[in-house]
Design an enzyme around this catalytic site. Structure first.
Site, mmCIF file in Angstrom:
data_model
loop_
_atom_site.group_PDB
_atom_site.id
_atom_site.type_symbol
_atom_site.label_atom_id
_atom_site.label_comp_id
_atom_site.label_asym_id
_atom_site.label_seq_id
_atom_site.Cartn_x
_atom_site.Cartn_y
_atom_site.Cartn_z
ATOM 1 N N ASN A 103 0.821 -1.288 0.245
ATOM 2 C CA ASN A 103 -0.010 -0.127 0.098
ATOM 3 C C ASN A 103 0.894 1.181 -0.081
ATOM 4 O O ASN A 103 1.833 1.099 0.440
ATOM 5 C CB ASN A 103 -0.988 -0.220 1.072
ATOM 6 C CG ASN A 103 -2.008 -1.046 1.168
ATOM 7 O OD1 ASN A 103 -2.581 -1.366 0.137
ATOM 8 N ND2 ASN A 103 -2.191 -1.573 2.240
ATOM 9 N N HIS A 104 0.304 2.513 -0.400
ATOM 10 C CA HIS A 104 0.884 3.652 -0.290
ATOM 11 C C HIS A 104 0.488 4.372 0.918
ATOM 12 O O HIS A 104 -0.581 4.016 1.482
ATOM 13 C CB HIS A 104 0.385 4.579 -1.635
ATOM 14 C CG HIS A 104 1.010 3.857 -2.811
ATOM 15 N ND1 HIS A 104 2.311 4.731 -3.414
ATOM 16 C CD2 HIS A 104 0.828 2.848 -3.750
ATOM 17 C CE1 HIS A 104 2.403 4.052 -4.681
ATOM 18 N NE2 HIS A 104 1.694 2.906 -4.759
#
Length: 209
Positions: free
Chosen positions: A76-77
């Protein structure tokens, strides 16, 4: 998808053209499809993948059947920060030094685990930190965001249970038999039994040892 079946090796995985793999451990009789990208993962005995699969930070157990274009353990960012873009935490490609090692190492420990004898359909996505139980089925294009119980068929976005493969007592018996842990000699000796009706298979092998 298999077009031409290849002779698989006990000692070395068969890996299709293209793709990359980094920090991977392979079991016996493993086949990796074309254009697969694998990172920081373990691939168990007799597991195979289709084309264009991406697997990160995951443990795949034995006898897993994977179609094409599957994503397991995507990272994930940091959407709670000023910038979500990779330049802000791992920007070497853009000329920025000092990567955010704490954030990057934190992503690696968010492991996804796929149980034994799991079938994953085309285009499925299984998110990080998810555990898929033994014998489960993941429907095509499903997005799995929560743990999947053993011998459960799930599908949809987000994925939800559709039905159980077997009654509870059969599921319990199969978890006790654990045929996926049989030796190669046992697999060869009892190979034809895998075509028996499930109740006959269980009756024969539940107390065999």
């Amino acid at each position: 998808m298999h077009i031409d079946f290849v002779k698989l090796s006990k000692d070395e995985p068969v890996i299709g053209k293209g793709g990359e793999h980094k920090d991977i451990t392979f079991g016996q009789y493993v086949e990796i499809g074309e254009q697969n990208y694998l990172d920081n993962s373990a691939i168990g005995d007799y597991t195979y993948t289709g084309q264009f699969c991406f697997i990160q930070n995951s443990t795949l157990n034995k006898f897993i059947s994977m179609a094409a274009m599957i994503r397991i353990g995507p990272t994930n960012h940091p959407y709670d920060r000023p910038a979500q873009h990779i330049f802000a935490y791992n920007g070497a490609a853009y000329g920025f030094d000092n990567p955010d090692t704490e954030f990057l190492s934190g992503r690696k420990i968010r492991k996804t685990e796929i149980g034994n004898d799991v079938w994953i359909g085309h285009g499925a996505v299984i998110q990080s930190d998810v555990h898929v139980g033994d014998g489960a089925v993941i429907g095509s294009s499903a997005v799995v965001t929560k743990d999947v119980e053993p011998y459960t068929i799930v599908g949809g976005v987000p994925a939800k249970p559709i039905k159980d493969r077997f009654p509870d007592e059969i599921k319990t018996d199969l978890e006790e038999i654990k045929w996926w842990d049989w030796s190669r000699e046992e697999l060869e000796t009892y190979y034809d039994d895998f075509r028996l009706p499930i109740d006959e298979f269980v009756a024969k092998h539940l107390h065999r040892k």
